[in-house]
Design a protein around this motif. Structure first.
Motif, PDB file in Angstrom:
ATOM      1  N   PHE A  98       0.842  -1.205   0.000  1.00 48.74           N
ATOM      2  CA  PHE A  98       0.000   0.000   0.000  1.00 48.74           C
ATOM      3  C   PHE A  98       0.872   1.248   0.000  1.00 48.74           C
ATOM      4  CE2 PHE A  98      -1.688   3.260   2.952  1.00 48.74           C
ATOM      5  CZ  PHE A  98      -2.724   3.749   2.179  1.00 48.74           C
ATOM      6  N   ALA A  99       1.847   1.280   0.898  1.00 44.74           N
ATOM      7  CA  ALA A  99       2.737   2.449   0.964  1.00 44.74           C
ATOM      8  C   ALA A  99       3.593   2.566  -0.286  1.00 44.74           C
ATOM      9  CB  ALA A  99       3.623   2.355   2.203  1.00 44.74           C
ATOM     10  N   SER A 100       4.077   1.430  -0.765  1.00 50.84           N
ATOM     11  CA  SER A 100       5.000   1.457  -1.906  1.00 50.84           C
ATOM     12  C   SER A 100       4.332   1.979  -3.164  1.00 50.84           C
ATOM     13  CB  SER A 100       5.550   0.052  -2.174  1.00 50.84           C
ATOM     14  OG  SER A 100       4.587  -0.784  -2.792  1.00 50.84           O
ATOM     15  N   ASN A 101       3.049   1.693  -3.312  1.00 49.20           N
ATOM     16  CA  ASN A 101       2.393   2.062  -4.560  1.00 49.20           C
ATOM     17  C   ASN A 101       1.860   3.482  -4.585  1.00 49.20           C
ATOM     18  OD1 ASN A 101       2.341  -0.178  -6.672  1.00 49.20           O
ATOM     19  ND2 ASN A 101       2.044  -1.261  -4.742  1.00 49.20           N
ATOM     20  N   PHE A 102       2.103   4.245  -3.504  1.00 46.55           N
ATOM     21  CA  PHE A 102       1.963   5.686  -3.648  1.00 46.55           C
ATOM     22  C   PHE A 102       2.951   6.187  -4.695  1.00 46.55           C
ATOM     23  CE2 PHE A 102      -0.324   5.799   0.447  1.00 46.55           C
ATOM     24  CZ  PHE A 102      -1.335   6.672   0.105  1.00 46.55           C
ATOM     25  N   ALA A 103       4.055   5.459  -4.843  1.00 48.18           N
ATOM     26  CA  ALA A 103       5.007   5.806  -5.902  1.00 48.18           C
ATOM     27  C   ALA A 103       4.369   5.645  -7.274  1.00 48.18           C
ATOM     28  CB  ALA A 103       6.252   4.926  -5.796  1.00 48.18           C
ATOM     29  N   GLY A 104       3.496   4.641  -7.420  1.00 44.89           N
ATOM     30  CA  GLY A 104       2.799   4.469  -8.681  1.00 44.89           C
ATOM     31  C   GLY A 104       1.843   5.605  -8.977  1.00 44.89           C
ATOM     32  N   ILE A 105       1.332   6.231  -7.915  1.00 47.34           N
ATOM     33  CA  ILE A 105       0.455   7.385  -8.085  1.00 47.34           C
ATOM     34  C   ILE A 105       1.275   8.636  -8.376  1.00 47.34           C
ATOM     35  CG2 ILE A 105      -1.217   8.877  -6.916  1.00 47.34           C
ATOM     36  CD1 ILE A 105      -2.037   6.409  -5.256  1.00 47.34           C
ATOM     37  N   ILE A 106       2.330   8.813  -7.605  1.00 43.15           N
ATOM     38  CA  ILE A 106       3.117  10.051  -7.682  1.00 43.15           C
ATOM     39  C   ILE A 106       4.050  10.066  -8.886  1.00 43.15           C
ATOM     40  CG2 ILE A 106       4.904  11.404  -6.508  1.00 43.15           C
ATOM     41  CD1 ILE A 106       3.661  10.391  -3.858  1.00 43.15           C
ATOM     42  N   SER A 107       4.743   8.950  -9.118  1.00 39.85           N
ATOM     43  CA  SER A 107       5.817   8.928 -10.111  1.00 39.85           C
ATOM     44  C   SER A 107       5.361   9.290 -11.525  1.00 39.85           C
ATOM     45  CB  SER A 107       6.508   7.566 -10.099  1.00 39.85           C
ATOM     46  OG  SER A 107       7.515   7.492 -11.072  1.00 39.85           O
ATOM     47  N   PRO A 108       4.316   8.650 -12.076  1.00 38.56           N
ATOM     48  CA  PRO A 108       3.940   9.003 -13.452  1.00 38.56           C
ATOM     49  C   PRO A 108       3.510  10.454 -13.610  1.00 38.56           C
ATOM     50  CG  PRO A 108       2.917   6.932 -12.797  1.00 38.56           C
ATOM     51  CD  PRO A 108       3.474   7.549 -11.564  1.00 38.56           C
ATOM     52  N   ILE A 109       2.757  10.981 -12.620  1.00 39.79           N
ATOM     53  CA  ILE A 109       2.324  12.373 -12.711  1.00 39.79           C
ATOM     54  C   ILE A 109       3.520  13.306 -12.591  1.00 39.79           C
ATOM     55  CG2 ILE A 109       0.942  14.170 -11.603  1.00 39.79           C
ATOM     56  CD1 ILE A 109      -1.087  12.037 -10.873  1.00 39.79           C
ATOM     57  N   MET A 110       4.411  13.012 -11.619  1.00 40.55           N
ATOM     58  CA  MET A 110       5.608  13.842 -11.453  1.00 40.55           C
ATOM     59  C   MET A 110       6.439  13.872 -12.724  1.00 40.55           C
ATOM     60  SD  MET A 110       9.052  13.117  -9.270  1.00 40.55           S
ATOM     61  CE  MET A 110       9.566  11.974 -10.559  1.00 40.55           C
ATOM     62  N   ILE A 111       6.673  12.696 -13.304  1.00 36.35           N
ATOM     63  CA  ILE A 111       7.480  12.630 -14.520  1.00 36.35           C
ATOM     64  C   ILE A 111       6.780  13.369 -15.655  1.00 36.35           C
ATOM     65  CG2 ILE A 111       8.442  11.089 -16.280  1.00 36.35           C
ATOM     66  CD1 ILE A 111       8.799   8.994 -14.058  1.00 36.35           C
ATOM     67  N   GLY A 112       5.472  13.129 -15.829  1.00 35.55           N
ATOM     68  CA  GLY A 112       4.741  13.780 -16.913  1.00 35.55           C
ATOM     69  C   GLY A 112       4.762  15.289 -16.800  1.00 35.55           C
ATOM     70  N   VAL A 113       4.512  15.819 -15.591  1.00 36.52           N
ATOM     71  CA  VAL A 113       4.493  17.269 -15.386  1.00 36.52           C
ATOM     72  C   VAL A 113       5.881  17.864 -15.625  1.00 36.52           C
ATOM     73  CG1 VAL A 113       4.215  19.075 -13.653  1.00 36.52           C
ATOM     74  CG2 VAL A 113       2.513  17.250 -13.818  1.00 36.52           C
ATOM     75  N   LEU A 114       6.921  17.221 -15.063  1.00 36.80           N
ATOM     76  CA  LEU A 114       8.274  17.766 -15.209  1.00 36.80           C
ATOM     77  C   LEU A 114       8.768  17.700 -16.660  1.00 36.80           C
ATOM     78  CD1 LEU A 114      10.023  16.431 -11.965  1.00 36.80           C
ATOM     79  CD2 LEU A 114       9.287  18.774 -12.478  1.00 36.80           C
ATOM     80  N   VAL A 115       8.389  16.647 -17.381  1.00 33.41           N
ATOM     81  CA  VAL A 115       8.778  16.566 -18.797  1.00 33.41           C
ATOM     82  C   VAL A 115       8.054  17.641 -19.602  1.00 33.41           C
ATOM     83  CG1 VAL A 115       8.674  15.145 -20.889  1.00 33.41           C
ATOM     84  CG2 VAL A 115       9.432  14.139 -18.725  1.00 33.41           C
ATOM     85  N   ASP A 116       6.764  17.862 -19.316  1.00 33.59           N
ATOM     86  CA  ASP A 116       6.028  18.922 -20.010  1.00 33.59           C
ATOM     87  C   ASP A 116       6.655  20.292 -19.764  1.00 33.59           C
ATOM     88  OD1 ASP A 116       4.138  17.496 -21.415  1.00 33.59           O
ATOM     89  OD2 ASP A 116       2.608  17.598 -19.853  1.00 33.59           O
ATOM     90  N   ARG A 117       7.142  20.511 -18.532  1.00 36.37           N
ATOM     91  CA  ARG A 117       7.661  21.836 -18.181  1.00 36.37           C
ATOM     92  C   ARG A 117       9.115  22.045 -18.595  1.00 36.37           C
ATOM     93  NH1 ARG A 117       5.054  23.459 -12.262  1.00 36.37           N
ATOM     94  NH2 ARG A 117       2.866  23.353 -12.948  1.00 36.37           N
ATOM     95  N   THR A 118       9.897  20.960 -18.622  1.00 33.13           N
ATOM     96  CA  THR A 118      11.333  21.103 -18.920  1.00 33.13           C
ATOM     97  C   THR A 118      11.712  20.539 -20.274  1.00 33.13           C
ATOM     98  OG1 THR A 118      11.940  18.978 -17.890  1.00 33.13           O
ATOM     99  CG2 THR A 118      11.826  20.910 -16.451  1.00 33.13           C
ATOM    100  N   SER A 119      10.780  19.827 -20.926  1.00 37.39           N
ATOM    101  CA  SER A 119      11.046  19.172 -22.212  1.00 37.39           C
ATOM    102  C   SER A 119      12.219  18.196 -22.122  1.00 37.39           C
ATOM    103  CB  SER A 119      11.312  20.219 -23.309  1.00 37.39           C
ATOM    104  OG  SER A 119      10.215  21.085 -23.445  1.00 37.39           O
ATOM    105  N   SER A 120      12.377  17.559 -20.968  1.00 36.83           N
ATOM    106  CA  SER A 120      13.493  16.637 -20.756  1.00 36.83           C
ATOM    107  C   SER A 120      13.170  15.703 -19.597  1.00 36.83           C
ATOM    108  CB  SER A 120      14.775  17.417 -20.452  1.00 36.83           C
ATOM    109  OG  SER A 120      15.791  16.550 -20.009  1.00 36.83           O
ATOM    110  N   PHE A 121      13.814  14.516 -19.603  1.00 40.04           N
ATOM    111  CA  PHE A 121      13.676  13.572 -18.498  1.00 40.04           C
ATOM    112  C   PHE A 121      14.768  13.755 -17.441  1.00 40.04           C
ATOM    113  CE2 PHE A 121      10.938  11.472 -21.512  1.00 40.04           C
ATOM    114  CZ  PHE A 121      10.049  10.734 -20.733  1.00 40.04           C
ATOM    115  N   THR A 122      15.621  14.750 -17.594  1.00 38.40           N
ATOM    116  CA  THR A 122      16.761  14.915 -16.684  1.00 38.40           C
ATOM    117  C   THR A 122      16.319  15.144 -15.245  1.00 38.40           C
ATOM    118  OG1 THR A 122      18.130  15.812 -18.465  1.00 38.40           O
ATOM    119  CG2 THR A 122      18.822  16.270 -16.202  1.00 38.40           C
ATOM    120  N   VAL A 123      15.465  16.110 -15.014  1.00 37.30           N
ATOM    121  CA  VAL A 123      15.054  16.449 -13.651  1.00 37.30           C
ATOM    122  C   VAL A 123      14.321  15.293 -12.967  1.00 37.30           C
ATOM    123  CG1 VAL A 123      13.653  17.998 -12.234  1.00 37.30           C
ATOM    124  CG2 VAL A 123      15.040  18.913 -14.100  1.00 37.30           C
TER     125      VAL A 123
END
Length: 436
Positions: free
Chosen positions: A377-402
């Motif tokens: 249960f705790a571990s899969n908060f990463a499944g909730i957070i990670s895709p959104i975090m990556i998607g938002v940061l890629v949209d804003r920075t145009s890169s997967f670096t951050v």
């Protein structure tokens, strides 16, 4: 554990059981990862932004995660045979129904319902290992079933891309769903607990009982059996497992969600190149997980304490996985692929021992799946957070670096959690202090 426990035992039914669980996890993760592979080629139908893609990928984890607590209790209450069969039928149906999605809302809804059906899979697998394996074989058995998730992710790339090229993405989901229904039928026919299985030998049954397998007569008697489900949260061990596994999944779920998109958009992989080379990190990760389980079992069988082995192997695997933050800085695609392979293998090296912990620390057999569900249960908060975090940061920075640098930092936190916050690996409730 004494070296004598390595003796040859007549009867290897336990390995047949874990191979069946492995096959179930392959199908489970193929269903889960298939959308991540298919999304780059569904753009003409849905025309999604990266943020919307992240939300759809995360939708699975919202339901998957919040049903973990109930799933663990459900497995402990109804057992692996009924639970795994019901779950596989559910997730297979909703995988097939993905073929009917026609909008952001319908695709989002199907992924939510898919997550409910997949939620008992890992905790059921941990329960099977607890009942079918002694302590000194537990990590390898765990590595085998959990590596099914890597195999599912690996074959998702060539299988899904091949099916899309041949049949289109809608028929691809329909075909994958049928495979799961076939497995569910086979599991119902094949699985029984050790004491109830007609094909187990007396020697193997004795070997399991004497080696510390859970679920035998007397296992749910004594002080540990009086611990209630809600009382599990009083223990430091449980909270350390929750935080640490969250950190692991921040690494793992990059590979299950945005990894194909990273290769296509950041490293300019074609469909053919993605299918041929995109599977390499997953293959290396499978080897890392089996190696982590095998080495851990050897050390425990040779007499090392379970605490020492689990903490060392898990923390070490996390430290290796931090190279995910280096991959974005190298100039060549093959260099990035090599570093990502090492990072994925480091995380799975740790995972073989992380999923051994529920059976190691459960005060009684009836708590094994419940503890597995709590940490999942705790571990899969990463499944909730990670895709959104990556998607938002890629949209804003145009890169997967951050985003990948952030994930590397979380991996460092995971190493600290298991090395320092987690104390002893033993059945909780044996110590007088709830903080033990």
């Amino acid at each position: 554990m004494a070296p004598s426990l390595r003796r040859t035992v007549r009867g290897r039914l336990r390995w047949y059981m874990i191979s069946y669980v492995f096959a179930g996890l392959v199908i489970n993760y193929l269903d889960r990862a298939s959308l991540g592979v298919a999304l780059p080629f569904m753009g003409e139908t849905f025309n999604l932004t990266k943020t919307e893609e992240g939300m759809i990928l995360a939708a699975f984890f919202w339901s998957y995660d919040f049903f973990q607590l109930a799933a663990g209790w459900f497995v402990d209450r109804y057992g692996p045979r009924r639970t795994f069969t019901f779950a596989a039928v559910w997730w297979s149906l909703f995988t097939s129904l993905t073929a009917l999605a026609s909008s952001f809302a319908s695709l989002f809804g199907v992924r939510l319902l898919l997550g409910i059906g997949e939620s008992p899979a890992a905790t059921t697998s941990a329960k099977v290992v607890g009942r079918w394996f002694p302590r000194h074989e537990r990590a390898l058995a765990t590595g085998i079933w959990d590596s099914g998730s890597r195999v599912g992710g690996v074959i998702a790339l060539p299988v899904v891309t091949g099916l899309i090229a041949w049949l289109g993405w809608r028929w691809t989901f329909a075909v994958i769903g049928v495979v799961g229904l076939v497995w569910a039928f086979g599991w119902w026919r094949a699985y029984r607990d050790p004491q109830e299985h007609p094909k187990i030998t007396e020697e193997e049954l004795t070997y399991l009982r004497e080696g510390g397998a859970r679920g035998f007569e007397g296992d749910d008697e004594g002080e540990g059996d009086r611990i209630r489900w809600r009382d599990l949260f009083r223990y430091r061990t449980i909270w350390a497992m929750m935080l640490g596994f969250f950190c692991l999944n921040m690494v793992v779920y990059f590979f299950l969600t945005f990894f194909p998109t990273y290769l296509v958009e950041e490293r300019e992989f074609s469909l053919l190149k993605l299918g041929l080379f995109g599977a390499i990190p997953g293959l290396v990760a499978i080897c890392g997980e089996w190696l982590g389980g095998w080495l851990a079992d050897r050390r425990i069988a040779a007499g090392d304490s379970v605490t020492k082995v689990r903490k060392l192997f898990i923390s070490g695997g996390f430290l290796v996985s931090t190279v995910i933050g280096v991959a974005v800085w190298v100039p060549e695609a093959w260099m990035a692929l090599a570093l990502l392979s090492v990072a994925y293998a480091g995380s799975t090296f740790a995972a073989a021992n992380i999923w051994s912990l529920p059976a190691d620390v459960a005060p009684a057999d009836r708590h094994v799946a419940s503890i597995g569900g709590i940490q999942n249960f705790a571990s899969n908060f990463a499944g909730i957070i990670s895709p959104i975090m990556i998607g938002v940061l890629v949209d804003r920075t145009s890169s997967f670096t951050v985003p990948l640098m952030v994930i590397a930092g979380v991996a460092l936190l995971g190493a600290f959690t298991y090395a320092v916050i987690l104390k002893r690996v033993e059945p909780i409730g044996l110590r007088t202090s709830a903080g033990a």
